[in-house]
Write a protein that holds these residues in place. Structure first.
Motif, mmCIF file in Angstrom:
data_model
loop_
_atom_site.group_PDB
_atom_site.id
_atom_site.type_symbol
_atom_site.label_atom_id
_atom_site.label_comp_id
_atom_site.label_asym_id
_atom_site.label_seq_id
_atom_site.Cartn_x
_atom_site.Cartn_y
_atom_site.Cartn_z
ATOM 1 N N GLU A 188 113.663 60.292 92.311
ATOM 2 C CA GLU A 188 114.646 60.870 91.795
ATOM 3 C C GLU A 188 114.759 61.255 93.703
ATOM 4 N N LEU A 189 113.725 61.112 94.402
ATOM 5 C CA LEU A 189 114.724 61.123 96.178
ATOM 6 C C LEU A 189 115.158 61.065 96.408
ATOM 7 N N THR A 190 114.833 59.147 95.824
ATOM 8 C CA THR A 190 115.896 58.325 96.412
ATOM 9 C C THR A 190 117.198 57.982 96.642
ATOM 10 N N ALA A 191 116.935 58.064 94.514
ATOM 11 C CA ALA A 191 118.875 58.355 94.025
ATOM 12 C C ALA A 191 119.092 59.444 95.384
ATOM 13 N N ASP A 192 118.953 60.913 95.393
ATOM 14 C CA ASP A 192 119.959 62.118 96.092
ATOM 15 C C ASP A 192 119.794 61.601 96.885
ATOM 16 N N ILE A 193 119.147 60.913 97.611
ATOM 17 C CA ILE A 193 119.348 60.327 99.391
ATOM 18 C C ILE A 193 119.829 59.564 99.435
ATOM 19 N N GLY A 249 107.277 71.010 98.606
ATOM 20 C CA GLY A 249 107.510 70.992 97.311
ATOM 21 C C GLY A 249 107.106 70.322 96.265
ATOM 22 N N VAL A 250 107.061 68.890 96.597
ATOM 23 C CA VAL A 250 106.485 67.952 95.533
ATOM 24 C C VAL A 250 105.172 67.149 96.554
ATOM 25 N N LEU A 251 105.326 67.502 97.313
ATOM 26 C CA LEU A 251 103.862 66.417 98.118
ATOM 27 C C LEU A 251 103.064 67.877 98.665
ATOM 28 N N SER A 252 102.887 68.053 99.392
ATOM 29 C CA SER A 252 101.756 69.310 100.173
ATOM 30 C C SER A 252 101.216 70.091 98.975
ATOM 31 N N SER A 253 102.565 71.195 98.304
ATOM 32 C CA SER A 253 101.837 71.660 97.305
ATOM 33 C C SER A 253 101.210 71.288 96.111
ATOM 34 N N THR A 254 101.930 70.488 95.966
ATOM 35 C CA THR A 254 101.741 70.116 94.253
ATOM 36 C C THR A 254 100.532 68.339 94.344
ATOM 37 N N TYR A 255 101.331 67.255 94.386
ATOM 38 C CA TYR A 255 100.464 66.200 94.559
ATOM 39 C C TYR A 255 99.469 66.193 95.181
ATOM 40 N N HIS A 256 99.843 66.039 96.421
ATOM 41 C CA HIS A 256 98.327 66.225 97.051
ATOM 42 C C HIS A 256 97.036 66.905 97.272
ATOM 43 N N GLU A 267 105.641 53.847 101.029
ATOM 44 C CA GLU A 267 106.796 53.188 101.594
ATOM 45 C C GLU A 267 108.108 53.699 101.510
ATOM 46 N N THR A 268 108.189 54.372 100.810
ATOM 47 C CA THR A 268 110.048 54.481 99.889
ATOM 48 C C THR A 268 109.712 55.431 101.282
ATOM 49 N N ASP A 271 114.322 46.574 103.220
ATOM 50 C CA ASP A 271 115.256 47.264 102.610
ATOM 51 C C ASP A 271 115.173 48.812 102.266
ATOM 52 N N TRP A 272 115.974 48.886 102.135
ATOM 53 C CA TRP A 272 116.281 50.316 101.642
ATOM 54 C C TRP A 272 115.964 50.386 100.127
ATOM 55 N N PRO A 273 114.752 51.673 99.959
ATOM 56 C CA PRO A 273 114.611 51.510 98.903
ATOM 57 C C PRO A 273 115.224 51.522 97.367
ATOM 58 N N LYS A 274 114.515 51.494 96.003
ATOM 59 C CA LYS A 274 115.784 51.370 95.023
ATOM 60 C C LYS A 274 115.067 52.401 93.980
ATOM 61 N N ALA A 275 116.276 53.741 93.776
ATOM 62 C CA ALA A 275 114.860 54.381 92.619
ATOM 63 C C ALA A 275 114.922 53.726 91.601
ATOM 64 N N ASP A 276 113.476 53.758 91.711
ATOM 65 C CA ASP A 276 111.888 53.265 90.404
ATOM 66 C C ASP A 276 112.707 54.473 88.984
ATOM 67 N N ASN A 277 113.278 53.648 88.133
ATOM 68 C CA ASN A 277 113.564 54.964 87.250
ATOM 69 C C ASN A 277 112.311 54.146 85.772
#
Length: 929
Positions: A696-701, A723-730, A759-760, A795-801
């Motif tokens: 989602e982030l990739t697509a938005d950015i 929001g996604v990393l520090s407080s949740t996933y990590h 990497e993304t 290369d620029w990352p592609k959003a992996d859906n």
RNA sequence: GGGCCCAUAGCUCAGCUGGUUAGAGCACCGUGUUGAUAACGCGGGGGUCGGUGGUUCGAGUCCACCUGGGCCCA
């Protein structure tokens, strides 16, 4: 060694050499050098060699000082966009340029030479200017590089390069060929003692006392009725060509013994007092409009002076009627153009009235220069008026008046012959406006703005009475007739391309013309070369031709011009005129503009505030990445505030980003993709969720980047990071990463995800945080600070859906939402009651309706719940009644595992390590020690 | 004085074609942790959307005017 310490050694705690602190001031220059030595710019070009190109054409900064923070902002934006486009696979050649000619440099150099009492002529002055410019090119280049700007510095263009100058002349030749160039008078500042034209920058304003006089202009066909003008420069009266009134202001017809006078309504009282009228009557009142069209008679010259309308007439002082001498003032001049008045200026180079059909004999030869005994011309004009009884009043007027910086004497406005470009011939103006329709504008009001300028600007005066510029290649015969010939100009352009424009100044007429076949009518005439130079807006306005069309890497038109919004009037416009004239199309496909850097209060930054203005002053304190992050966190389409508070905030968010990256690198320690990665379809729920968020982030950015909304990119990055990393996933994955066996499939699943997220994420921040991202990438790939593994070649990352709508991701989202709302609330209550400290000390009970949707999810994911909620255990309590989900929490029963810190029913023995949870015991048993 | 533009929490920004109690990140305050530690988690208090008036059942979101600010002119 105690047990705790020993157990801690059995954990997989993060480890990385990627330092927590950037130490940017020291490290960034090393990275720049490394990039340069490795030819990174060329490598990127090589990578995209055969791809579609994206040409950003650099607007040349002026070379008269250190790089300003606003210029830094401009270059950072360009660099960021190019890094993005390059990563996307576009060929992105970037050739920076420098604007070298112009008065500010000439003025500074002249001052220096004079202070040092060094004699100079045109040729040596130009040499000094060129050196001055070159010095600042060196300075600015290194300051731009310090910002991380990647460019083809080898091919940089300079407007003073002979090849460039030749293209300026060829552009001028095109103008000439199309018949757009004409000669006409325009008033300029003139220093009489120096016998030279002056620019605004060479003017000093000083207190001055001028005579102020009130003079009636009798109206034709109206007996004893006059307009009355007020002027502080009586000597310009012989050049009066009109009387201006404001069209919408009210004017009164004042009757006194002597006659009738039209005076601005609000000025009648003052006027009567100044003229010492004993009594007066107002016998009529009209708006200025109704006075327009009357004809006045010049007070002492046989000539009529029409009443015209002018918006700039004010009712602040005077009479409301303004004496118009189009040859002696800029407003007057424009009014003259508007009403087709003659731009009349009966003044020679020495400031003396010249003889013509109009000038009264007694004035001819008199000087208008102010001397210690006053101004001869003023005296005489006043004397004439007095004699004719046409001096209603005379006073002294104190005001600020422009003076020459060298001679310190008052300057005069004097119309002189200048070269103009006709902007309306053959519908040029309409065509320009028309072609604007093919150009994209960001922000979109840019189109409107440039259109306004195109519509309203008068013909372009392109001659300057200066030395440091490209000469206007024109010759004059003895009668002053100009030889302006496109072929000759092109012939001279070729010579300039070889030798530089200095030849115009260093060679005589014969050698300049040698080898050129003159037309019959000019053969054998004594010709002298002109001394004017071209407006520098022509210089930079030719860059699309000199650079885009001549450099084989580049192409015309450019995909993007990106400059400050002041360039709507400047470079965007001048480039359009030259491009339309020569190539019938705009030189750009898109114009992107940014605002100006202002202070924390939104006011413009000025030197007098004592705040630093140079990019260097910030880079040496914060480093380039922080400055880049600041630039990109602002909505650059409007004003861009800069303050210590703002930079502190940027620094904080930089640290957070850096630390997030560091955490990921630390947890990838020892992870080899080829050996350890888990296939994507086997990833654990929470890892799938994290990857879907990354997509989602990739697509938005990518979307925000494509629309040049860099501030949105930064907001997205920050939000993702916290929001996604520090407080949740990590937070959630720490347990499995640290406590499971190194090779545990859950742990490997998570590392696989982190690896991909890293990497993304690093690629996504790469265009903005170029140094940090490249540093992280290098550590990631090689474990070293500097390596030949450059992020920019990725290369620029592609959003992996692939995870977008999977059951895992949907379940995870439901459970995480639950965590963020009710679970955290329950835990916080427990904590504030001092019943627990860290959440692992808690046990959660979930009460919910057995038939509800969430019941299925909870049952399905039961084994994941403690980890997800970061508690020791979770008990499900489904009830048959319809009820809202309820969360209760209490201290977990059992004992605490000293290794995993989780509370379990009982511990088991694990050899030398003592008692631990069964899970930890299993891990320990597998350790090879 | 004119043209173009901007104005949402302390800061940086979201709020699409007008519609439930205006959002985010950072900062701040409180608190937990000490196995991301010159770090990290949790909780909380902050805006009535520059001002005034209007259109509308309803405006941060449309209109008018005003104020402040920026760029470019005069």
């Amino acid at each position: 060694m105690n047990q705790a310490k020993k157990l801690k050694d059995t954990l997989n705690l993060p480890h990385t050499d990627f330092p927590m602190r950037a130490n940017a001031v020291e490290n960034e220059p090393q990275r720049i050098e490394h990039w340069e030595q490795s030819g990174l710019y060329q490598e990127v070009q090589k990578k995209n060699k055969t791809a579609e190109s994206f040409v950003l054409h650099d607007g040349p900064p002026f070379t008269n000082g250190d790089v300003h923070v606003g210029t830094a902002l401009n270059k950072i934006l360009k660099d960021t966009i190019l890094r993005f486009k390059g990563a996307q696979g576009f060929k992105t050649p970037y050739i920076p340029g420098w604007d070298c000619h112009g008065l500010p440099i000439e003025f500074k150099v002249t001052k220096t030479l004079r202070n040092k009492k060094i004699d100079y002529d045109n040729v040596s002055l130009r040499k000094s200017c060129a050196e001055f410019s070159q010095n600042y090119i060196e300075t600015q280049r290194s300051q731009f590089k310090r910002l991380g700007v990647l460019a083809d510095w080898e091919k940089e263009y300079r407007t003073m390069n002979p090849r460039y100058e030749a293209e300026i002349l060829r552009t001028f030749a095109d103008f000439v060929e199309k018949g757009l160039i004409y000669r006409s008078k325009k008033p300029i500042y003139w220093s009489i003692p120096c016998s030279t034209a002056l620019a605004e920058a060479e003017i000093e304003y000083k207190d001055h006392v001028s005579p102020s006089i009130y003079v009636p202009f009798e109206i034709d066909g109206e007996e004893r009725c006059s307009m009355v003008v007020w002027t502080t420069t009586p000597w310009t009266l012989p050049a009066n060509m009109a009387v201006a009134v404001h069209p919408r202001e009210k004017y009164c017809k004042v009757r006194v013994d002597k006659g009738h006078y039209w005076i601005g309504q609000s000025l009648v009282e003052d006027f009567a007092k100044i003229c010492d009228f004993e009594s007066f009557d107002i016998i009529d009142t009209q708006t200025g409009d109704s006075l327009v069209g009357k004809n006045c008679r010049h007070p002492f010259i046989e000539r009529s002076s029409p009443v015209v309308a002018a918006e700039y007439v004010t009712m602040d002082s005077g009479t409301g009627s303004v004496h118009i001498a189009p040859g002696h003032g800029l407003d007057d001049y424009l009014t003259g153009l508007e009403h087709d008045l003659e731009i009349y200026c009966p003044l020679d180079d020495y400031g003396c009235y010249s003889a013509d059909d109009y000038m009264p004999d007694e004035l001819i030869g008199l000087s208008v220069l102010e001397k210690s005994n006053g101004c001869a011309a003023n005296h005489k004009v006043i004397e004439i008026l007095e004699k004719k009884n046409l001096l209603l009043a005379q006073k002294k007027h104190h005001h600020q008046y422009p003076h020459c910086w060298r001679s310190k004497t008052p300057v005069v406005f004097r119309a002189m012959d200048q070269w103009f470009v006709s902007l309306d011939k053959d519908g040029l103006r309409e065509k320009c406006i028309d072609k604007l329709g093919d150009v994209n504008f960001t922000p979109d009001w840019g189109a409107n703005r440039i259109k306004g300028f195109l519509e309203s600007r008068p013909d372009w005066c392109i001659s300057r009475q200066r030395s440091w510029g490209v000469p206007i290649p024109v010759f004059f015969d003895e009668d002053g007739n100009p030889l302006l010939d496109a072929d000759l100009i092109r012939f001279l352009a070729n010579r300039v391309e070889e030798k530089g424009s200095d030849i115009w100044f260093s060679s005589d007429e014969n050698s300049l013309l040698e080898g050129y076949e003159l037309d019959e009518q000019w053969k054998g005439k004594v010709l002298s070369k002109g001394t004017d130079t071209l407006d520098v807006w022509i210089d930079s306005g030719c860059s699309h031709r000199s650079v885009l069309r001549n450099e084989k890497d580049l192409s015309w038109p450019a995909d993007l011009y990106l400059e400050g919004s002041d360039q709507h009037r400047g470079w965007f416009q001048s480039s359009l005129w030259t491009s339309m004239t020569s190539f019938d199309s705009a030189p750009y496909r898109r114009i992107l503009t940014h605002g100006f850097v202002v202070d924390g209060e939104g006011r413009k930054i000025s030197k007098s505030d004592g705040k630093p203005q140079t990019a260097d002053s910030y880079v040496t304190k914060y480093g380039a990445d922080v400055l880049r992050l600041w630039v990109c966190s602002e909505d650059f389409r409007r004003d861009i505030p800069l303050s210590d508070e703002i930079l502190d905030q940027v620094v904080r968010s930089y640290r957070t980003l850096r630390n997030t990256i560091r955490f990921q690198l630390g947890n990838l320690d020892g992870f080899l993709w080829e050996e350890h990665s888990v296939s994507l379809d086997k990833l654990d729920m929470i890892d799938c969720w994290a990857l879907s968020k990354t997509a989602e982030l990739t697509a938005d950015i990518t979307d925000a980047m494509n629309t040049y909304e860099l501030h949105r990119v930064v907001q997205l990055i920050n939000r993702f990071c916290s929001g996604v990393l520090s407080s949740t996933y990590h937070d959630i994955i720490k347990d499995r990463l640290y406590t499971l066996h190194t090779d545990d499939s859950y742990r490997r699943s998570t590392q696989t995800a982190i690896y991909q997220i890293f990497e993304t994420f690093v690629r996504l921040i790469g265009p903005i945080l170029s140094f940090t991202a490249d540093e992280a990438w290098s550590f990631h790939k090689t474990g070293k600070k500097l390596s030949s593994d450059f992020l920019l070649l990725q290369d620029w990352p592609k959003a992996d859906n692939s995870f977008a709508s999977s059951e895992s991701v949907e379940d995870a989202q439901i459970l995480l939402d639950l965590k963020e709302s009710k679970i955290n609330e329950a835990l916080e209550n427990l904590r504030s009651s001092k019943l627990i400290g860290q959440s692992l000390e808690a046990e959660i009970v979930l009460t919910f309706s057995a038939e509800s949707e969430i019941a299925k999810v909870l049952k399905r994911r039961l084994s994941n719940l403690p980890e997800l909620f970061i508690v020791s255990s979770v008990i499900l309590d489904p009830v048959s009644s319809e009820t809202e989900l309820k969360v209760t929490a209490h201290h977990a029963p059992g004992v605490r595992c000293p290794r995993s810190w989780r509370w379990v029913p009982e511990l088991v023995e694990a050899g030398d390590w003592g008692d631990v949870s069964p899970r930890c015991a299993k891990v320990l048993s597998k350790l090879n020690l």
